[in-house]
Design an enzyme around this catalytic site. Structure first.
Site, PDB file in Angstrom:
ATOM      1  N   ASP A   1       4.943  21.094  28.363  1.00  0.00           N
ATOM      2  CA  ASP A   1       5.647  21.100  27.092  1.00  0.00           C
ATOM      3  C   ASP A   1       4.975  22.201  26.250  1.00  0.00           C
ATOM      4  O   ASP A   1       3.832  22.579  26.524  1.00  0.00           O
ATOM      5  CB  ASP A   1       5.462  19.721  26.444  1.00  0.00           C
ATOM      6  CG  ASP A   1       6.015  19.661  25.050  1.00  0.00           C
ATOM      7  OD1 ASP A   1       7.181  20.020  24.854  1.00  0.00           O
ATOM      8  OD2 ASP A   1       5.262  19.259  24.134  1.00  0.00           O
TER       9      ASP A   1
ATOM     10  N   ASP B   1       5.157  22.811  22.281  1.00  0.00           N
ATOM     11  CA  ASP B   1       4.593  22.415  20.994  1.00  0.00           C
ATOM     12  C   ASP B   1       3.748  21.144  21.150  1.00  0.00           C
ATOM     13  O   ASP B   1       4.255  20.109  21.567  1.00  0.00           O
ATOM     14  CB  ASP B   1       5.740  22.178  20.002  1.00  0.00           C
ATOM     15  CG  ASP B   1       5.237  21.821  18.624  1.00  0.00           C
ATOM     16  OD1 ASP B   1       4.095  22.175  18.294  1.00  0.00           O
ATOM     17  OD2 ASP B   1       5.986  21.171  17.880  1.00  0.00           O
TER      18      ASP B   1
END
Ligand code: B16
Ligand code: MG
Length: 218
Positions: free
Chosen positions: A15, A17
């Site tokens: 992922d 952020d």
């Protein structure tokens, strides 16, 4: 860390952020500015609910506190306005904003011939990766522009796995949002929770720092 049910791992999907770089505070400032202009109550607790959630879904959460009803066109314009504030703030991002341990882990995975990809809900992924000088570091990038359904739907991770040419069973996902861990489970991938998602009972692993990922995959 003991790894009792090790599967053969050929790829790690990160992922963005909250795992590679933290843009949380910049999202917060963008939403806060919009909320103030529209006279909608917004605080950091509400902002925490936006982690890993798509832009339009984030707007719907923000609008829970609005007295005014907005049309579909108005909502699109609000989301666009928030994004323009956010993009302005992204200009300040540099490689110094890469989260601790990330560069070392990426290097080590490369050395061990494990493919690396991004699986992010953000439509600003390419811009963010360029700002932090990691755009060339990934073998594949799947982001908000590639998908119709947000996490916990597995779409973004399945797109990443397809772009890599590595089936889901050989992929590990690293996520800081519970919805992202659920998406990894729905994709039939091994899930590793960090940050905010740490301790989520459905995750296959929870780690305190990204370096511990190496104990799981290598
Ligand atoms: P954008 P991730 C997510 O990134 C953020 O955590 C979330 O707060 C944001 O709303 C979403 O991207 C969409 O971002 O407005 O740039 O398209 O955690 O999936 O990497
Ligand atoms: Mg995240």
């Amino acid at each position: 860390m003991t790894n009792l049910y090790r599967k053969q791992i050929k790829a790690v999907i990160f992922d963005l952020d909250g795992v590679i770089v933290s843009t949380d505070n910049l999202h917060y400032k963008g939403w806060k500015k919009l909320a103030e202009e529209e006279q909608i109550y917004f605080d950091e607790i509400i902002n925490n609910r936006l982690r890993g959630v798509s832009r339009m879904e984030s707007l719907e959460i923000l609008l829970e506190n609005s007295k005014k009803e907005y049309s579909t066109e108005e909502k699109a314009a609000l989301a666009e306005r928030k994004n323009s504030y956010y993009v302005e703030l992204l200009a300040s991002l540099t490689p110094d904003n890469i989260l601790p341990g990330v560069n070392e882990v990426l290097k080590e995975l490369k050395c061990k011939d494990i493919q690396v990809a991004i699986g992010s809900s953000s439509k600003n992924t390419a811009n963010i990766l360029k700002k932090i000088a990691l755009f060339e570091a990934f073998d594949a990038i799947a982001d908000g522009n590639d998908i119709k359904h947000s996490k916990p739907n597995p779409e973004v991770f399945l797109v990443a796995s397809k772009k890599l040419g590595i089936p889901p069973e050989y992929c590990v996902v690293v996520e800081d949002a519970v919805a992202g861990i659920q998406a990894a489970i729905n994709a039939d991938m091994t899930s590793v929770a960090v940050g905010d998602a740490k301790g989520y009972e459905l995750a296959d692993y929870s780690i305190d720092s990204i370096n511990q990922l190496l104990d799981i995959v290598i």
